[in-house]
Write a protein that holds these residues in place. Structure first.
Motif, PDB file in Angstrom:
ATOM      1  N   LYS A 100      -1.674  11.082  -3.585  1.00 54.57           N
ATOM      2  CA  LYS A 100      -2.232  10.748  -2.108  1.00 54.57           C
ATOM      3  C   LYS A 100      -1.869   9.359  -1.616  1.00 54.57           C
ATOM      4  O   LYS A 100      -1.520   9.338  -0.493  1.00 54.57           O
ATOM      5  CB  LYS A 100      -3.672  11.028  -2.301  1.00 54.57           C
ATOM      6  N   ASN A 101      -1.939   8.473  -2.737  1.00 57.76           N
ATOM      7  CA  ASN A 101      -1.637   7.091  -2.080  1.00 57.76           C
ATOM      8  C   ASN A 101      -0.102   6.848  -2.228  1.00 57.76           C
ATOM      9  O   ASN A 101       0.301   5.701  -2.090  1.00 57.76           O
ATOM     10  CB  ASN A 101      -2.395   6.091  -3.457  1.00 57.76           C
ATOM     11  N   LYS A 102       0.790   7.900  -2.461  1.00 56.30           N
ATOM     12  CA  LYS A 102       2.063   7.837  -2.264  1.00 56.30           C
ATOM     13  C   LYS A 102       2.679   6.885  -3.383  1.00 56.30           C
ATOM     14  O   LYS A 102       3.609   6.100  -3.227  1.00 56.30           O
ATOM     15  CB  LYS A 102       2.579   7.535  -1.057  1.00 56.30           C
ATOM     16  N   TRP A 103       1.808   6.901  -4.683  1.00 55.78           N
ATOM     17  CA  TRP A 103       2.353   5.919  -5.669  1.00 55.78           C
ATOM     18  C   TRP A 103       3.365   6.734  -6.478  1.00 55.78           C
ATOM     19  O   TRP A 103       4.101   5.798  -7.111  1.00 55.78           O
ATOM     20  CB  TRP A 103       0.999   5.391  -6.394  1.00 55.78           C
ATOM     21  N   VAL A 104       3.272   7.995  -6.551  1.00 54.71           N
ATOM     22  CA  VAL A 104       4.326   8.660  -7.581  1.00 54.71           C
ATOM     23  C   VAL A 104       4.657   9.814  -6.912  1.00 54.71           C
ATOM     24  O   VAL A 104       4.228  10.308  -5.963  1.00 54.71           O
ATOM     25  CB  VAL A 104       3.379   8.765  -8.797  1.00 54.71           C
ATOM     26  N   SER A 105       5.759  10.373  -7.695  1.00 54.30           N
ATOM     27  CA  SER A 105       6.267  11.766  -7.316  1.00 54.30           C
ATOM     28  C   SER A 105       6.144  12.510  -8.311  1.00 54.30           C
ATOM     29  O   SER A 105       6.487  12.153  -9.820  1.00 54.30           O
ATOM     30  CB  SER A 105       7.873  11.764  -6.556  1.00 54.30           C
ATOM     31  N   ILE A 106       5.713  13.903  -8.241  1.00 57.05           N
ATOM     32  CA  ILE A 106       5.694  14.750  -9.433  1.00 57.05           C
ATOM     33  C   ILE A 106       6.478  15.998  -9.335  1.00 57.05           C
ATOM     34  O   ILE A 106       6.390  16.787  -8.233  1.00 57.05           O
ATOM     35  CB  ILE A 106       4.019  15.465  -9.505  1.00 57.05           C
ATOM     36  N   GLU A 107       7.733  15.884  -9.927  1.00 62.32           N
ATOM     37  CA  GLU A 107       8.405  17.182  -9.738  1.00 62.32           C
ATOM     38  C   GLU A 107       7.941  18.090 -10.946  1.00 62.32           C
ATOM     39  O   GLU A 107       6.682  17.789 -11.422  1.00 62.32           O
ATOM     40  CB  GLU A 107       9.902  17.038 -10.119  1.00 62.32           C
ATOM     41  N   LYS A 108       8.667  19.352 -11.115  1.00 59.23           N
ATOM     42  CA  LYS A 108       8.288  20.315 -11.781  1.00 59.23           C
ATOM     43  C   LYS A 108       7.993  19.749 -13.177  1.00 59.23           C
ATOM     44  O   LYS A 108       6.915  20.001 -13.845  1.00 59.23           O
ATOM     45  CB  LYS A 108       9.468  21.343 -12.051  1.00 59.23           C
ATOM     46  N   PHE A 109       8.828  19.116 -13.843  1.00 61.55           N
ATOM     47  CA  PHE A 109       8.675  18.726 -15.148  1.00 61.55           C
ATOM     48  C   PHE A 109       8.301  17.193 -14.952  1.00 61.55           C
ATOM     49  O   PHE A 109       7.375  16.400 -15.942  1.00 61.55           O
ATOM     50  CB  PHE A 109       9.740  18.878 -16.110  1.00 61.55           C
ATOM     51  N   LEU A 110       9.008  16.364 -14.371  1.00 61.07           N
ATOM     52  CA  LEU A 110       9.138  15.009 -14.510  1.00 61.07           C
ATOM     53  C   LEU A 110       7.981  14.141 -13.575  1.00 61.07           C
ATOM     54  O   LEU A 110       7.707  14.588 -12.232  1.00 61.07           O
ATOM     55  CB  LEU A 110      10.397  14.352 -14.121  1.00 61.07           C
ATOM     56  N   VAL A 111       7.523  13.091 -14.070  1.00 59.77           N
ATOM     57  CA  VAL A 111       6.451  12.314 -13.294  1.00 59.77           C
ATOM     58  C   VAL A 111       7.132  10.887 -13.030  1.00 59.77           C
ATOM     59  O   VAL A 111       7.470  10.317 -13.970  1.00 59.77           O
ATOM     60  CB  VAL A 111       5.224  12.227 -13.509  1.00 59.77           C
ATOM     61  N   SER A 112       7.478  10.441 -11.681  1.00 62.14           N
ATOM     62  CA  SER A 112       8.143   9.000 -11.633  1.00 62.14           C
ATOM     63  C   SER A 112       7.214   8.308 -10.781  1.00 62.14           C
ATOM     64  O   SER A 112       6.570   8.826  -9.786  1.00 62.14           O
ATOM     65  CB  SER A 112       9.399   9.204 -11.343  1.00 62.14           C
ATOM     66  N   ARG A 113       7.448   6.910 -10.778  1.00 64.33           N
ATOM     67  CA  ARG A 113       6.665   5.963  -9.956  1.00 64.33           C
ATOM     68  C   ARG A 113       7.684   6.070  -8.584  1.00 64.33           C
ATOM     69  O   ARG A 113       8.695   6.276  -8.497  1.00 64.33           O
ATOM     70  CB  ARG A 113       6.942   4.630 -10.401  1.00 64.33           C
ATOM     71  N   LYS A 114       6.726   5.905  -7.313  1.00 62.25           N
ATOM     72  CA  LYS A 114       7.475   5.721  -6.300  1.00 62.25           C
ATOM     73  C   LYS A 114       7.123   4.203  -5.756  1.00 62.25           C
ATOM     74  O   LYS A 114       7.652   3.902  -4.552  1.00 62.25           O
ATOM     75  CB  LYS A 114       6.766   6.681  -5.080  1.00 62.25           C
ATOM     76  N   ALA A 115       6.377   3.433  -6.431  1.00 62.15           N
ATOM     77  CA  ALA A 115       6.156   2.102  -6.323  1.00 62.15           C
ATOM     78  C   ALA A 115       6.438   1.185  -7.281  1.00 62.15           C
ATOM     79  O   ALA A 115       6.111   1.770  -8.301  1.00 62.15           O
ATOM     80  CB  ALA A 115       4.945   1.903  -5.567  1.00 62.15           C
ATOM     81  N   GLU A 116       6.986  -0.005  -7.045  1.00 57.86           N
ATOM     82  CA  GLU A 116       7.117  -1.034  -8.076  1.00 57.86           C
ATOM     83  C   GLU A 116       5.956  -1.479  -8.642  1.00 57.86           C
ATOM     84  O   GLU A 116       5.532  -1.148  -9.766  1.00 57.86           O
ATOM     85  CB  GLU A 116       7.969  -2.241  -7.612  1.00 57.86           C
ATOM     86  N   TYR A 117       4.743  -1.632  -7.571  1.00 59.38           N
ATOM     87  CA  TYR A 117       3.661  -2.188  -8.298  1.00 59.38           C
ATOM     88  C   TYR A 117       2.718  -1.865  -7.546  1.00 59.38           C
ATOM     89  O   TYR A 117       2.935  -1.405  -5.938  1.00 59.38           O
ATOM     90  CB  TYR A 117       3.638  -3.781  -7.933  1.00 59.38           C
ATOM     91  N   VAL A 118       1.320  -1.238  -7.789  1.00 55.73           N
ATOM     92  CA  VAL A 118       0.206  -0.884  -6.691  1.00 55.73           C
ATOM     93  C   VAL A 118      -0.830  -1.857  -7.202  1.00 55.73           C
ATOM     94  O   VAL A 118      -1.165  -2.288  -8.516  1.00 55.73           O
ATOM     95  CB  VAL A 118      -0.130   0.655  -7.093  1.00 55.73           C
ATOM     96  N   GLN A 119      -1.812  -1.846  -6.201  1.00 54.61           N
ATOM     97  CA  GLN A 119      -3.041  -2.523  -6.438  1.00 54.61           C
ATOM     98  C   GLN A 119      -4.044  -1.538  -6.804  1.00 54.61           C
ATOM     99  O   GLN A 119      -4.357  -0.598  -5.829  1.00 54.61           O
ATOM    100  CB  GLN A 119      -3.320  -3.627  -5.264  1.00 54.61           C
ATOM    101  N   ASP A 120      -4.943  -1.532  -7.937  1.00 53.05           N
ATOM    102  CA  ASP A 120      -5.850  -0.504  -8.143  1.00 53.05           C
ATOM    103  C   ASP A 120      -7.190  -0.865  -7.262  1.00 53.05           C
ATOM    104  O   ASP A 120      -8.006  -1.444  -7.867  1.00 53.05           O
ATOM    105  CB  ASP A 120      -6.345  -0.633  -9.545  1.00 53.05           C
ATOM    106  N   GLN A 121      -7.009  -0.425  -5.995  1.00 52.98           N
ATOM    107  CA  GLN A 121      -8.276  -0.911  -5.199  1.00 52.98           C
ATOM    108  C   GLN A 121      -9.420  -0.585  -5.444  1.00 52.98           C
ATOM    109  O   GLN A 121     -10.527  -1.027  -5.565  1.00 52.98           O
ATOM    110  CB  GLN A 121      -7.713  -0.317  -3.505  1.00 52.98           C
ATOM    111  N   VAL A 122      -9.552   0.566  -6.084  1.00 54.97           N
ATOM    112  CA  VAL A 122     -10.789   1.422  -6.609  1.00 54.97           C
ATOM    113  C   VAL A 122     -11.379   0.510  -7.692  1.00 54.97           C
ATOM    114  O   VAL A 122     -12.685   0.103  -7.325  1.00 54.97           O
ATOM    115  CB  VAL A 122     -10.375   2.946  -6.967  1.00 54.97           C
ATOM    116  N   MET A 123     -10.578   0.138  -8.652  1.00 55.34           N
ATOM    117  CA  MET A 123     -11.201  -0.848  -9.647  1.00 55.34           C
ATOM    118  C   MET A 123     -11.546  -2.052  -9.192  1.00 55.34           C
ATOM    119  O   MET A 123     -12.775  -2.564  -9.321  1.00 55.34           O
ATOM    120  CB  MET A 123     -10.223  -0.935 -10.730  1.00 55.34           C
TER     121      MET A 123
END
Ligand code: FB9
Length: 506
Positions: free
Chosen positions: A125-148
């Protein structure tokens, strides 16, 4: 060494109290108010509950004026606490993905199902990652864990805006905690150093002369006296006392009921209750194994009882069966106090007749199914009036008089059957509180087959009635289940705090 009456740790607590007191009074010396007792507690490192006790006491002595303030603050749920430490699921999800990506399964193993599930949906939802059938990869270099970050702000009691609060609330990471706090200002009797108010004017005060400046504690005239541990009567005994006084007022004499163990003879046979009557088998009656049989029965009277059961007499045709002595000798726990009435009426028949009124109130035992209103034992109340030429009208009159004194003035009678009375009637009373007719007892005229073998003159008739002690007590004390009134489950509080028995005031 602690002062008299002051336990060792009492000193420390009092000192602690004094410290807190001086902190409050000291602060108010240079400040108009303590706006938030919770913040003051944090700033002085005092536990708020301890502070609260001191505040109440100072308020009581009008040294400070304490105004209640309701304080709502957001606190982290257990889940929120773990994310504030370890990062939000999406934060952990992102962090766990190496730059070259990772397979879903490896990532799930790494994070565990819960974090993987929540983290994946949030990170996507935060467009941080992409999840294909098997592979999960980052879509951002760095993210800020706003929730934490927001969760840590909550912990630091920083103010968040409504939308941020709403998000965290929706994810059940925070809940609103309402606590009571106080705003303190100087009271009319404010003083920066509180001198412990003296409770009593003592000789020392007079000798020291400091009574002039000494503050004396007000008498708290509303203080409740320490409860006086007194004996207290069980509600059953209070109602019993009331009913005993009704019987005595009506000229009745109490029958001796100090024998729970009875022979079948006095409990059944003397009452012209046939030996094959269903109530006489162990389904209804507790028979004794030791001593299983009675030894002493009045022989001549027993003979007459045998005869009246077998072939009647006194205008009766009897039951026409073989009456067995050993059946009559069986010992049991009495099923009704009418067994005592039969003994007393027999004794009355052994001497020149004098009219008598008898009553009994004591335990009887029935092997019955236990339910909300029935136990295997209860207290039976019985009234017996013996005189020449008594009629059913006399019975109705006595019942009216008796129950009226019990507060039951509207009575109705329904024909019934007892082996030892003819006619017999069930008694009903209209209960204004319950707005219904309640069965309040049973009654009848003892049969000649019962009375004549006892030696009572032919023109003597005996009217009698019975009820329980438990039922009126349950109704008068609003007790729904008989087990809350009688037996091992009775709460001591019921015994200690039940009101006086006020018959007829429902
Ligand atoms: O007590 C009973 N009911 C009752 C009495 C007073 C009352 O006061 C309220 C404040 C307003 C409320 C209720 N009953 C008798 C009626 C029913 O509860 C009944 O279901 C249960 N009965 C007991 C026996 O159960 C097997 C109550 C007990 C009872 C019944 C009959 C006799 C005694 C006790 C009798 C008798 C008798 C008859 C003729 C001659 C001599 C004795």
């Amino acid at each position: 060494m602690a002062a008299a009456g002051e336990s060792a740790d009492g000193g420390a607590a009092a000192a602690g109290k004094k410290v807190v007191e001086d902190a409050i009074l000291g602060f108010l010396q240079s400040n108009d108010e303590i706006s938030d007792s919770h913040k003051f507690a944090v700033s002085t490192g005092v536990d708020h509950t301890e502070l609260e006790n001191v505040i109440k006491s100072l308020h009581g002595f009008q040294i400070v004026f304490a105004k209640d303030v309701r304080r709502d603050k957001w606190i982290l749920t257990a889940e929120g606490k773990s994310y504030a430490i370890n990062g939000s699921p999406e934060g952990q999800f992102f962090a766990a993905i190496p730059s070259e990506g990772i397979s879903r399964d490896d990532l799930r193993k790494k994070l565990g199902d819960a974090i993987f599930k929540i983290g994946s949906s949030q990170a996507v939802k935060n467009k941080w990652v992409s999840i294909e059938k098997f592979l999960v990869s980052r879509k951002a270099e760095y993210v800020q864990d706003q929730v934490m970050i927001l969760l840590k702000k909550i912990e630091a009691e920083e103010i968040l805006d409504a939308r941020e609060i709403a998000d965290l609330k929706k994810r059940k990471l925070i809940i609103l905690q309402t606590s009571k706090g106080y705003t303190l200002t100087k009271g009319p009797k404010y003083t920066v150093k509180r001198v412990k108010a003296a409770t009593d004017l003592t000789r020392e005060h007079l000798q020291r002369g400091d009574w002039k400046s000494q503050e004396f504690k007000e008498y708290n005239l509303t203080a409740r006296a320490p409860p006086i541990e007194t004996g207290c009567l069980h509600p059953l005994l209070k109602v019993r006392q009331q009913i005993i006084s009704i019987f005595l007022e009506l000229g009745f004499v109490e029958m001796p009921t100090n024998n729970y163990v009875e022979s079948s003879f006095w409990n059944f046979d003397a009452l012209f209750q046939p030996q094959q009557h269903p109530a006489r088998d162990s389904h209804d009656t507790f028979f004794l194994t030791v001593p299983s049989t009675t030894r002493k029965l009045p022989e001549d009277y027993l003979k007459r009882v045998k005869d009246v059961h077998e072939c009647g007499g006194y205008g009766s045709k009897g039951y026409r069966y073989d009456w067995k002595r050993d059946e009559a000798e069986k010992n049991l726990l009495r099923t009704h106090t009418t067994a005592v009435s039969s003994r007393m009426l027999y004794l009355l028949g052994q001497k020149p007749f004098t009219p008598m009124r008898y009553f009994s109130i004591d335990r009887v035992f029935r092997n019955e199914a236990v339910d909300r209103t029935h136990l295997a034992e209860f207290h039976q109340i019985e009234g017996v009036v013996c005189d020449r030429g008594l009629t059913l009208g006399d019975l109705l009159g006595v019942l009216d008089d008796f129950f009226r004194r019990l507060g039951m003035s509207k009575l109705r009678f329904k024909p019934a059957y007892n082996p030892y009375t003819e006619p017999s009637m069930e008694i009903f009373s209209y209960h204004d509180g319950l707005k219904k007719w309640v069965e309040v007892g049973n009654s009848g005229m003892f049969r000649p087959e019962m009375l004549r073998p006892m030696g009572l003159p032919e023109d003597v008739t005996v009217i009698a009635w019975g009820l329980s002690l438990e039922r009126p007590t349950m109704i008068l004390y609003g007790i729904d289940n008989i087990r809350d009134l009688f037996g091992p489950k009775v709460s001591f509080n019921l015994i200690r705090s039940n009101p006086i028995c006020r018959l007829g005031m429902d």
